[in-house]
Scaffold this motif. Structure first.
Motif, PDB file in Angstrom:
ATOM      1  N   VAL A  76       3.906   4.227  12.394  1.00 32.32           N
ATOM      2  CA  VAL A  76       5.191   3.550  12.132  1.00 32.32           C
ATOM      3  C   VAL A  76       5.247   3.030  10.699  1.00 32.32           C
ATOM      4  N   PRO A  77       5.265   3.904   9.674  1.00 25.39           N
ATOM      5  CA  PRO A  77       5.178   3.445   8.287  1.00 25.39           C
ATOM      6  C   PRO A  77       6.507   3.027   7.648  1.00 25.39           C
ATOM      7  N   ASN A  78       7.628   3.399   8.279  1.00 26.85           N
ATOM      8  CA  ASN A  78       8.914   3.172   7.620  1.00 26.85           C
ATOM      9  C   ASN A  78       9.189   1.694   7.409  1.00 26.85           C
ATOM     10  N   GLY A  79       9.582   1.354   6.180  1.00 28.11           N
ATOM     11  CA  GLY A  79       9.894  -0.031   5.842  1.00 28.11           C
ATOM     12  C   GLY A  79       8.719  -0.788   5.260  1.00 28.11           C
TER      13      GLY A  79
ATOM     14  N   ASN B  87     -15.541   0.851   4.391  1.00 30.41           N
ATOM     15  CA  ASN B  87     -14.680   1.762   3.639  1.00 30.41           C
ATOM     16  C   ASN B  87     -13.253   1.789   4.181  1.00 30.41           C
ATOM     17  N   SER B  88     -13.116   1.805   5.506  1.00 35.87           N
ATOM     18  CA  SER B  88     -11.804   2.012   6.125  1.00 35.87           C
ATOM     19  C   SER B  88     -11.128   0.687   6.453  1.00 35.87           C
ATOM     20  N   MET B  89      -9.841   0.625   6.123  1.00 36.87           N
ATOM     21  CA  MET B  89      -9.040  -0.556   6.446  1.00 36.87           C
ATOM     22  C   MET B  89      -7.704  -0.109   7.002  1.00 36.87           C
ATOM     23  N   TYR B  90      -7.097  -0.967   7.834  1.00 36.40           N
ATOM     24  CA  TYR B  90      -5.917  -0.596   8.616  1.00 36.40           C
ATOM     25  C   TYR B  90      -4.938  -1.765   8.700  1.00 36.40           C
ATOM     26  N   TRP B  91      -3.670  -1.406   8.839  1.00 33.59           N
ATOM     27  CA  TRP B  91      -2.645  -2.373   9.194  1.00 33.59           C
ATOM     28  C   TRP B  91      -1.962  -1.907  10.485  1.00 33.59           C
TER      29      TRP B  91
ATOM     30  N   PHE C 195      -6.676  -4.976   1.085  1.00 29.80           N
ATOM     31  CA  PHE C 195      -5.675  -3.996   1.506  1.00 29.80           C
ATOM     32  C   PHE C 195      -4.425  -4.789   1.864  1.00 29.80           C
ATOM     33  N   SER C 196      -3.380  -4.660   1.069  1.00 28.18           N
ATOM     34  CA  SER C 196      -2.183  -5.468   1.286  1.00 28.18           C
ATOM     35  C   SER C 196      -1.054  -4.631   1.869  1.00 28.18           C
ATOM     36  N   LEU C 197      -0.184  -5.310   2.595  1.00 31.04           N
ATOM     37  CA  LEU C 197       0.982  -4.676   3.231  1.00 31.04           C
ATOM     38  C   LEU C 197       2.235  -5.349   2.702  1.00 31.04           C
ATOM     39  N   ARG C 198       3.180  -4.554   2.214  1.00 27.87           N
ATOM     40  CA  ARG C 198       4.395  -5.121   1.635  1.00 27.87           C
ATOM     41  C   ARG C 198       5.627  -4.677   2.406  1.00 27.87           C
ATOM     42  N   LEU C 199       6.484  -5.647   2.670  1.00 32.61           N
ATOM     43  CA  LEU C 199       7.805  -5.385   3.216  1.00 32.61           C
ATOM     44  C   LEU C 199       8.797  -5.584   2.080  1.00 32.61           C
TER      45      LEU C 199
ATOM     46  N   TYR D 166      -0.202   1.768   8.410  1.00 33.01           N
ATOM     47  CA  TYR D 166      -0.857   2.494   7.321  1.00 33.01           C
ATOM     48  C   TYR D 166      -2.357   2.294   7.442  1.00 33.01           C
ATOM     49  N   TYR D 167      -3.103   3.199   6.850  1.00 32.04           N
ATOM     50  CA  TYR D 167      -4.538   3.010   6.773  1.00 32.04           C
ATOM     51  C   TYR D 167      -5.058   3.517   5.433  1.00 32.04           C
ATOM     52  N   SER D 168      -6.289   3.095   5.152  1.00 33.98           N
ATOM     53  CA  SER D 168      -6.951   3.496   3.914  1.00 33.98           C
ATOM     54  C   SER D 168      -8.384   3.877   4.279  1.00 33.98           C
ATOM     55  N   ALA D 169      -8.685   5.152   4.145  1.00 33.77           N
ATOM     56  CA  ALA D 169     -10.019   5.627   4.523  1.00 33.77           C
ATOM     57  C   ALA D 169     -11.071   5.204   3.501  1.00 33.77           C
ATOM     58  N   SER D 170     -10.635   4.969   2.274  1.00 41.48           N
ATOM     59  CA  SER D 170     -11.576   4.529   1.242  1.00 41.48           C
ATOM     60  C   SER D 170     -10.766   3.952   0.093  1.00 41.48           C
ATOM     61  N   GLU D 171     -11.466   3.287  -0.807  1.00 36.96           N
ATOM     62  CA  GLU D 171     -10.800   2.703  -1.967  1.00 36.96           C
ATOM     63  C   GLU D 171     -10.051   3.797  -2.724  1.00 36.96           C
TER      64      GLU D 171
END
Lengths: 110, 112
Positions: free
Chosen positions: A60-63, A30-34, A74-78, A47-52
């Motif tokens: 440190v989420p800025n940017g 369920n949980s995913m992290y960057w 779970f994707s991370l965008r700059l 960032y993290y995602s506890a569930s869908e």
């Protein structure tokens, strides 16, 4: 058994360019992290995602922005890369208390 | 002050030596504790969990002292293949919810 798969493994960006780091896990977690990892700083949660369908800011989420596309991805965008975002990025998923990591993305912003 | 602090090292030891790593944590709401191993340019992987009663896995022994908020990892009879960075990891449940804090890691070099 792939576990956690991240792409790309390496990337060089110019300041101001955008890109998306992809992450997928096949363990039905369920949980995913960057995280980002910088010398002497350890792993810091972006960032993290506890569930869908849910996402939350880490330390440190800025940017950065994230998308939990489905349970697997779970994707991370700059949006506008900066030299301060030069780092090694790790995606992880969690089962109970153990975290499983992808192989990392080495990002350099010039 | 960092929530999880480790001696960054590096520790340079000969094969066969015994080496000990220490880690301190500051949040009394810390619930569970782990050591992860990270090889050069690789991802972290779970090495072992840490319990108050102590946890031994072959040459590796992990110990937790809740009163002192201190975690240790002992490696006996060091092998060349033990060369890596060892990360102290703490799971915390407090008013901010569940979070995992990683130490910056301790580097170990085992030499022939």
């Amino acid at each position: 058994n792939a576990g956690v798969t991240q792409t790309p493994k390496f990337q060089v960006l110019k300041t101001g360019q955008s890109m998306t780091l992809q992450c997928a896990q096949d363990m039905n977690h369920n949980s995913m992290y960057w995280y980002r990892q910088d010398p002497g700083m350890g792993l810091r949660l972006i960032y993290y995602s506890a569930s869908e369908g849910t996402t939350d800011k880490g330390e440190v989420p800025n940017g950065y922005n994230v998308s939990r596309l489905n349970k697997r991805e779970f994707s991370l965008r700059l949006e506008s890369a900066a030299p301060s975002q030069t780092s090694v990025y790790f995606c992880a998923s969690r089962q109970a208390t153990e975290a499983f990591f992808g192989q990392g993305t080495r990002l350099t912003v010039v | 002050r960092k929530e999880v602090e480790q001696d960054p090292g590096p520790f340079n030891v000969p094969e066969g030596a015994t080496v000990a790593f220490n880690c301190t944590y500051s949040n009394s709401a810390s619930q569970s504790f782990f050591w992860y191993r990270q090889d050069c340019r690789k991802e972290p992987k779970l090495l072992m969990s840490v319990y108050s009663s102590g946890n031994e896995d072959g040459r590796f022994t992990a110990q937790l002292n809740r009163a002192s908020q201190y975690i240790s990892l002992l490696i006996r009879d060091s092998k060349l293949s033990d060369s890596a960075t060892y990360l102290c990891v703490v799971n915390i449940i407090d008013t901010g919810g569940f979070k995992t804090i990683f130490g910056a890691g301790t580097r170990l070099f085992v030499k022939a």
